[in-house]
Design an enzyme around this catalytic site. Structure first.
Site, PDB file in Angstrom:
ATOM      1  N   CYS A 268      21.912 -46.786   0.929  1.00 53.37           N
ATOM      2  CA  CYS A 268      22.197 -45.348   1.039  1.00 53.37           C
ATOM      3  C   CYS A 268      22.663 -44.957   2.445  1.00 53.37           C
ATOM      4  O   CYS A 268      23.699 -44.309   2.617  1.00 53.37           O
ATOM      5  CB  CYS A 268      21.001 -44.519   0.592  1.00 53.37           C
ATOM      6  SG  CYS A 268      19.543 -44.607   1.652  1.00 53.37           S
ATOM      7  N   HIS A 316      15.924 -41.355   1.618  1.00 48.52           N
ATOM      8  CA  HIS A 316      17.201 -41.469   0.909  1.00 48.52           C
ATOM      9  C   HIS A 316      18.175 -40.438   1.462  1.00 48.52           C
ATOM     10  O   HIS A 316      17.789 -39.346   1.881  1.00 48.52           O
ATOM     11  CB  HIS A 316      17.005 -41.245  -0.587  1.00 48.52           C
ATOM     12  CG  HIS A 316      18.234 -41.585  -1.392  1.00 48.52           C
ATOM     13  ND1 HIS A 316      18.659 -42.880  -1.583  1.00 48.52           N
ATOM     14  CD2 HIS A 316      19.129 -40.784  -2.021  1.00 48.52           C
ATOM     15  CE1 HIS A 316      19.757 -42.869  -2.322  1.00 48.52           C
ATOM     16  NE2 HIS A 316      20.067 -41.612  -2.587  1.00 48.52           N
ATOM     17  N   HIS A 328      26.310 -40.961  -3.377  1.00 50.49           N
ATOM     18  CA  HIS A 328      25.250 -41.747  -2.756  1.00 50.49           C
ATOM     19  C   HIS A 328      25.177 -43.128  -3.391  1.00 50.49           C
ATOM     20  O   HIS A 328      25.744 -43.378  -4.459  1.00 50.49           O
ATOM     21  CB  HIS A 328      23.901 -41.025  -2.863  1.00 50.49           C
ATOM     22  CG  HIS A 328      23.319 -40.982  -4.244  1.00 50.49           C
ATOM     23  ND1 HIS A 328      21.975 -41.090  -4.497  1.00 50.49           N
ATOM     24  CD2 HIS A 328      23.909 -40.834  -5.472  1.00 50.49           C
ATOM     25  CE1 HIS A 328      21.753 -41.007  -5.800  1.00 50.49           C
ATOM     26  NE2 HIS A 328      22.897 -40.848  -6.414  1.00 50.49           N
TER      27      HIS A 328
END
Length: 353
Positions: A268, A316, A328
């Site tokens: 990520c 994240h 993402h």
């Protein structure tokens, strides 16, 4: 009464008995494999999926810690190499200075003036002019020699200091490497646990779970992606944000790989770092450092290119592309994709400078 007496069972012996025993053991083993152990209730497919999702979230948090430890280990290694190279250069200069000092001392010895009393030198000279000339040369040689000795002492101290710093940095590097190994082991353990849970699903359940992950309504790169890229670029606050958004769209469909920063795969924070690097902006490596790399933005002020962070541990990150959507790299087994920002617990947003 005798009619109700239980008949005595005949004991099987020989080949017949061994065959029966083998069948009984095999049956017991099969039953044991099919039935969970006592104290381990069988989970429903929904519970298994929830546990897998939780393990992947924990693995991602461990991945970010791994990324941070790797970044620091790389910095320590580079610094250690630089210190060692500088120490080697200083050592070469030190050896050259020692050789030069030795040459001066040898020349003085061969000239016979280095340690002679001035009266003796005068007696041996052909006249006062020669004496004064020799005395001037000796004085200058002595001054040069003293300066060389002082320089060598300074170089010795400098080399010793560099070596001490290199030793300290070596210890730091070893500690970082051990930390790196711990975080890597944690990631592997979480991923292995998730895989073990997946293996407990039946084939249809596993296929359904994989389909849900891969074919989210927001996961496909549709024919409208080009128009979406252009729209995101138009709405971006500046040309750099537009370039970052364009890079993120170009990464859609590429696989997630923990610790990866592209161009073939991403985790990520690796994706957001690579997107902004394409725009000429250097972001830190991890989610918990990226969130401080720029101006904090409230959710209602999001613009394409902003970094959006999730979960209480800021584990994240995605890149906002407008319309409530982000791009993402979700987790292992998935690919870079679009998703709604409200898909996960929102933790904050940053606009890189």
């Amino acid at each position: 009464m005798a009619a109700h007496r239980k008949r005595k069972q005949r004991r099987l012996t020989g080949p017949t008995g061994r065959t029966a025993a083998t069948l009984a053991i095999a049956g017991a083993a099969t039953a044991g494999a099919a039935t969970p152990a006592h104290g381990e209730p069988r989970l429903t497919p929904a519970q298994v999926r929830a546990k897998i999702d939780g393990l992947y979230e924990e693995a991602e948090a461990a991945t970010e810690r791994y990324n941070g430890a790797k970044e620091k280990a790389d910095e320590a290694r580079a610094s250690l190499t630089e210190l060692r190279d500088e120490a080697a250069r200083r050592t070469d200069r030190l050896n050259a200075a020692r050789d030069a000092l030795g040459s001066v001392a040898a020349a003085q010895y061969r000239g016979g003036t280095g340690g002679l009393d001035p009266a003796v030198q005068l007696a041996l000279s052909s006249g006062p002019d020669e004496f004064l000339e020799r005395a001037g040369l000796a004085e200058r040689a002595g001054a040069r020699q003293a300066a060389m000795v002082t320089g060598i002492r300074k170089e010795l101290a400098s080399v010793a200091q560099l070596r001490d710093r290199a030793e300290g940095r070596l210890g730091e590097f070893e500690a970082r490497r051990a930390e790196l190994a711990r975080h890597k082991a944690t990631v592997r353990k979480k991923l292995d646990s998730a895989q073990a849970l997946l293996d407990r699903l039946t084939a249809p359940e596993r296929a359904r779970y994989t389909q849900e992950v891969r074919n989210s309504p927001y996961g496909a790169y549709t024919a409208h992606a080009g128009r979406a890229t252009a729209r995101g670029a138009l709405l971006a606050p500046d040309s750099r944000a537009a370039a970052a958004v364009a890079y993120a769209y170009g990464a859609i469909g590429k696989p997630y790989a923990w610790g990866a920063t592209g161009p073939g795969a991403f985790d990520c924070s690796g994706l957001t770092q690579a997107a902004w690097r394409a725009a000429g902006v250097a972001l830190p490596r991890t989610t918990y450092t990226q969130i401080s790399a720029g101006r904090q933005i409230t959710r209602d002020r999001l613009a394409p290119g902003d970094l959006v962070f999730f979960f209480s541990g800021v584990s994240h990150v995605g890149i906002y592309v407008g319309g409530g959507q982000m791009i993402h790299a979700p987790r292992p087994g998935s690919a870079v994709r679009m998703a709604p920002v409200d898909e996960m617990p929102f933790a904050g947003a940053t606009r890189p400078a």
